[in-house]
Design a protein around this motif. Structure first.
Motif, PDB file in Angstrom:
ATOM      1  N   LYS A  60       5.697  -0.225   2.524  1.00  0.00           N
ATOM      2  CA  LYS A  60       6.310  -1.678   2.813  1.00  0.00           C
ATOM      3  C   LYS A  60       7.434  -1.628   3.851  1.00  0.00           C
ATOM      4  CE  LYS A  60       5.420  -3.906  -1.675  1.00  0.00           C
ATOM      5  NZ  LYS A  60       5.746  -4.797  -2.840  1.00  0.00           N
ATOM      6  N   THR A  61       7.357  -2.191   5.140  1.00  0.00           N
ATOM      7  CA  THR A  61       8.422  -2.122   6.112  1.00  0.00           C
ATOM      8  C   THR A  61       8.132  -3.302   6.862  1.00  0.00           C
ATOM      9  OG1 THR A  61       9.262  -0.849   7.886  1.00  0.00           O
ATOM     10  CG2 THR A  61       6.827  -0.786   7.531  1.00  0.00           C
ATOM     11  N   ASN A  62       9.289  -3.576   7.554  1.00  0.00           N
ATOM     12  CA  ASN A  62       9.491  -4.569   8.387  1.00  0.00           C
ATOM     13  C   ASN A  62       9.677  -4.206  10.136  1.00  0.00           C
ATOM     14  OD1 ASN A  62       9.094  -6.854   6.513  1.00  0.00           O
ATOM     15  ND2 ASN A  62      11.398  -6.860   6.363  1.00  0.00           N
ATOM     16  N   GLN A  63       9.572  -2.817   9.934  1.00  0.00           N
ATOM     17  CA  GLN A  63       9.983  -2.246  11.289  1.00  0.00           C
ATOM     18  C   GLN A  63       8.544  -1.549  11.950  1.00  0.00           C
ATOM     19  OE1 GLN A  63      13.166   0.594  10.333  1.00  0.00           O
ATOM     20  NE2 GLN A  63      14.444  -0.811   9.916  1.00  0.00           N
ATOM     21  N   LEU A  64       7.453  -1.911  11.561  1.00  0.00           N
ATOM     22  CA  LEU A  64       6.190  -1.506  12.300  1.00  0.00           C
ATOM     23  C   LEU A  64       6.117  -2.296  13.310  1.00  0.00           C
ATOM     24  CD1 LEU A  64       3.831  -0.653   9.351  1.00  0.00           C
ATOM     25  CD2 LEU A  64       5.029   1.051  10.904  1.00  0.00           C
ATOM     26  N   SER A  65       5.820  -1.775  14.718  1.00  0.00           N
ATOM     27  CA  SER A  65       5.384  -2.499  15.704  1.00  0.00           C
ATOM     28  C   SER A  65       3.881  -3.019  15.582  1.00  0.00           C
ATOM     29  CB  SER A  65       5.597  -1.901  17.039  1.00  0.00           C
ATOM     30  OG  SER A  65       4.699  -0.910  17.294  1.00  0.00           O
ATOM     31  N   ASP A  66       3.418  -4.211  16.147  1.00  0.00           N
ATOM     32  CA  ASP A  66       2.081  -4.486  16.134  1.00  0.00           C
ATOM     33  C   ASP A  66       1.191  -3.541  16.358  1.00  0.00           C
ATOM     34  OD1 ASP A  66       2.716  -7.322  15.093  1.00  0.00           O
ATOM     35  OD2 ASP A  66       2.513  -7.984  17.203  1.00  0.00           O
ATOM     36  N   GLU A  67       1.292  -2.635  17.279  1.00  0.00           N
ATOM     37  CA  GLU A  67       0.633  -1.375  17.791  1.00  0.00           C
ATOM     38  C   GLU A  67       0.651  -0.406  16.832  1.00  0.00           C
ATOM     39  OE1 GLU A  67       0.418   1.490  21.756  1.00  0.00           O
ATOM     40  OE2 GLU A  67       2.308   0.692  21.050  1.00  0.00           O
ATOM     41  N   VAL A  68       1.486  -0.270  16.248  1.00  0.00           N
ATOM     42  CA  VAL A  68       1.524   0.803  15.034  1.00  0.00           C
ATOM     43  C   VAL A  68       0.706   0.508  13.808  1.00  0.00           C
ATOM     44  CG1 VAL A  68       3.038   2.041  13.306  1.00  0.00           C
ATOM     45  CG2 VAL A  68       3.527   1.716  15.682  1.00  0.00           C
ATOM     46  N   TYR A  69       1.007  -0.947  13.561  1.00  0.00           N
ATOM     47  CA  TYR A  69       0.231  -1.405  12.473  1.00  0.00           C
ATOM     48  C   TYR A  69      -1.321  -1.541  12.666  1.00  0.00           C
ATOM     49  CZ  TYR A  69      -0.953  -4.800   8.741  1.00  0.00           C
ATOM     50  OH  TYR A  69      -1.593  -5.423   7.767  1.00  0.00           O
ATOM     51  N   ASN A  70      -1.637  -1.993  13.861  1.00  0.00           N
ATOM     52  CA  ASN A  70      -2.867  -2.144  14.133  1.00  0.00           C
ATOM     53  C   ASN A  70      -3.574  -0.602  14.153  1.00  0.00           C
ATOM     54  OD1 ASN A  70      -2.813  -4.666  14.581  1.00  0.00           O
ATOM     55  ND2 ASN A  70      -2.431  -4.650  16.602  1.00  0.00           N
ATOM     56  N   LYS A  71      -2.838   0.424  14.549  1.00  0.00           N
ATOM     57  CA  LYS A  71      -3.593   1.677  14.472  1.00  0.00           C
ATOM     58  C   LYS A  71      -3.751   2.081  12.983  1.00  0.00           C
ATOM     59  CE  LYS A  71      -4.511   5.498  16.870  1.00  0.00           C
ATOM     60  NZ  LYS A  71      -5.596   5.493  17.745  1.00  0.00           N
ATOM     61  N   LEU A  72      -2.773   1.876  12.286  1.00  0.00           N
ATOM     62  CA  LEU A  72      -2.656   2.203  10.833  1.00  0.00           C
ATOM     63  C   LEU A  72      -4.031   1.230  10.177  1.00  0.00           C
ATOM     64  CD1 LEU A  72       0.895   2.390   9.861  1.00  0.00           C
ATOM     65  CD2 LEU A  72      -0.804   4.514   9.702  1.00  0.00           C
ATOM     66  N   ALA A  73      -4.049   0.223  10.418  1.00  0.00           N
ATOM     67  CA  ALA A  73      -5.184  -0.540   9.931  1.00  0.00           C
ATOM     68  C   ALA A  73      -6.626  -0.128  10.324  1.00  0.00           C
ATOM     69  CB  ALA A  73      -4.992  -2.111  10.350  1.00  0.00           C
ATOM     70  N   THR A  74      -6.668   0.338  11.631  1.00  0.00           N
ATOM     71  CA  THR A  74      -7.798   0.958  12.001  1.00  0.00           C
ATOM     72  C   THR A  74      -8.209   2.208  11.158  1.00  0.00           C
ATOM     73  OG1 THR A  74      -7.436   0.239  14.248  1.00  0.00           O
ATOM     74  CG2 THR A  74      -9.037   2.105  13.791  1.00  0.00           C
ATOM     75  N   TYR A  75      -7.206   3.057  11.052  1.00  0.00           N
ATOM     76  CA  TYR A  75      -7.494   4.240  10.169  1.00  0.00           C
ATOM     77  C   TYR A  75      -7.873   3.984   8.692  1.00  0.00           C
ATOM     78  CZ  TYR A  75      -6.165   7.826  13.485  1.00  0.00           C
ATOM     79  OH  TYR A  75      -6.023   8.609  14.645  1.00  0.00           O
ATOM     80  N   ALA A  76      -7.133   2.860   8.069  1.00  0.00           N
ATOM     81  CA  ALA A  76      -7.267   2.482   6.814  1.00  0.00           C
ATOM     82  C   ALA A  76      -8.746   1.921   6.718  1.00  0.00           C
ATOM     83  CB  ALA A  76      -6.397   1.260   6.383  1.00  0.00           C
ATOM     84  N   LYS A  77      -9.315   1.062   7.768  1.00  0.00           N
ATOM     85  CA  LYS A  77     -10.749   0.543   7.640  1.00  0.00           C
ATOM     86  C   LYS A  77     -11.625   1.605   7.611  1.00  0.00           C
ATOM     87  CE  LYS A  77      -9.369  -4.020   9.477  1.00  0.00           C
ATOM     88  NZ  LYS A  77      -9.309  -4.825  10.875  1.00  0.00           N
ATOM     89  N   SER A  78     -11.407   2.547   8.397  1.00  0.00           N
ATOM     90  CA  SER A  78     -12.435   3.814   8.223  1.00  0.00           C
ATOM     91  C   SER A  78     -12.489   4.724   7.391  1.00  0.00           C
ATOM     92  CB  SER A  78     -12.294   4.501   9.842  1.00  0.00           C
ATOM     93  OG  SER A  78     -11.034   5.065   9.853  1.00  0.00           O
ATOM     94  N   ARG A  79     -11.395   4.332   6.583  1.00  0.00           N
ATOM     95  CA  ARG A  79     -11.096   5.578   5.253  1.00  0.00           C
ATOM     96  C   ARG A  79     -10.664   6.668   5.584  1.00  0.00           C
ATOM     97  NH1 ARG A  79     -12.000   3.398   0.972  1.00  0.00           N
ATOM     98  NH2 ARG A  79     -13.367   2.786  -0.502  1.00  0.00           N
ATOM     99  N   LYS A  80      -9.896   6.753   6.877  1.00  0.00           N
ATOM    100  CA  LYS A  80      -9.261   8.118   7.268  1.00  0.00           C
ATOM    101  C   LYS A  80      -7.889   7.919   7.420  1.00  0.00           C
ATOM    102  CE  LYS A  80     -13.403   9.102   9.878  1.00  0.00           C
ATOM    103  NZ  LYS A  80     -14.055   9.543  11.220  1.00  0.00           N
ATOM    104  N   LEU A  81      -7.303   7.090   6.753  1.00  0.00           N
ATOM    105  CA  LEU A  81      -5.782   6.960   6.706  1.00  0.00           C
ATOM    106  C   LEU A  81      -5.021   8.014   6.032  1.00  0.00           C
ATOM    107  CD1 LEU A  81      -3.321   5.446   7.788  1.00  0.00           C
ATOM    108  CD2 LEU A  81      -3.213   3.999   5.928  1.00  0.00           C
ATOM    109  N   GLY A  82      -5.564   8.545   4.863  1.00  0.00           N
ATOM    110  CA  GLY A  82      -5.079   9.636   4.217  1.00  0.00           C
ATOM    111  C   GLY A  82      -5.139  10.850   5.042  1.00  0.00           C
ATOM    112  N   ASP A  83      -6.285  11.119   5.544  1.00  0.00           N
ATOM    113  CA  ASP A  83      -6.454  12.239   6.397  1.00  0.00           C
ATOM    114  C   ASP A  83      -5.424  12.384   7.638  1.00  0.00           C
ATOM    115  OD1 ASP A  83      -8.460  13.109   4.963  1.00  0.00           O
ATOM    116  OD2 ASP A  83     -10.021  12.461   5.909  1.00  0.00           O
ATOM    117  N   TYR A  84      -5.157  11.323   8.229  1.00  0.00           N
ATOM    118  CA  TYR A  84      -4.432  10.994   9.214  1.00  0.00           C
ATOM    119  C   TYR A  84      -2.905  11.446   8.805  1.00  0.00           C
ATOM    120  CZ  TYR A  84      -1.887   8.862  13.089  1.00  0.00           C
ATOM    121  OH  TYR A  84      -1.063   8.869  14.211  1.00  0.00           O
TER     122      TYR A  84
END
Length: 98
Positions: A11-35
């Protein structure tokens, strides 16, 4: 490595949209943990490298200090007549007998 339960929530309010979208992409591809794991391993490796560099610097400084102390002792020994002048011939480290 075995499957693990989800135990982290970020939980953070300090993520830029760019960072959030990148993390969301990894999460959707189920590769966030590996990343995230790869980032942490990289950080650990970097800190290990930095620690070794600091240790190497300290070791070099210690050798320089010992070298200077030996030079002072040699000079003192020569000026006090403690030993002859030819007792302190400089030799290459590889040529000093064991």
């Amino acid at each position: 490595m075995s499957e693990r339960q989800n135990v982290f929530t970020i939980k953070t309010n300090q993520l830029s949209d760019e960072v959030y979208n990148k993390l969301a992409t990894y999460a959707k591809s189920r590769k966030l943990g590996d990343y995230i794991s790869s980032l942490i391993l990289r950080d650990l490796d970097d800190s290990s490298t930095e620690r070794k560099a600091i240790e190497d610097t300290k070791t070099y400084e210690m050798f320089e200090h010992i070298k200077n102390e030996l030079a002072d002792l040699k000079a003192l020994a020569k000026t006090t007549g403690f030993v002859g002048n030819d007792s302190f011939k400089e030799e290459e480290p590889s040529k000093v007998p064991n």
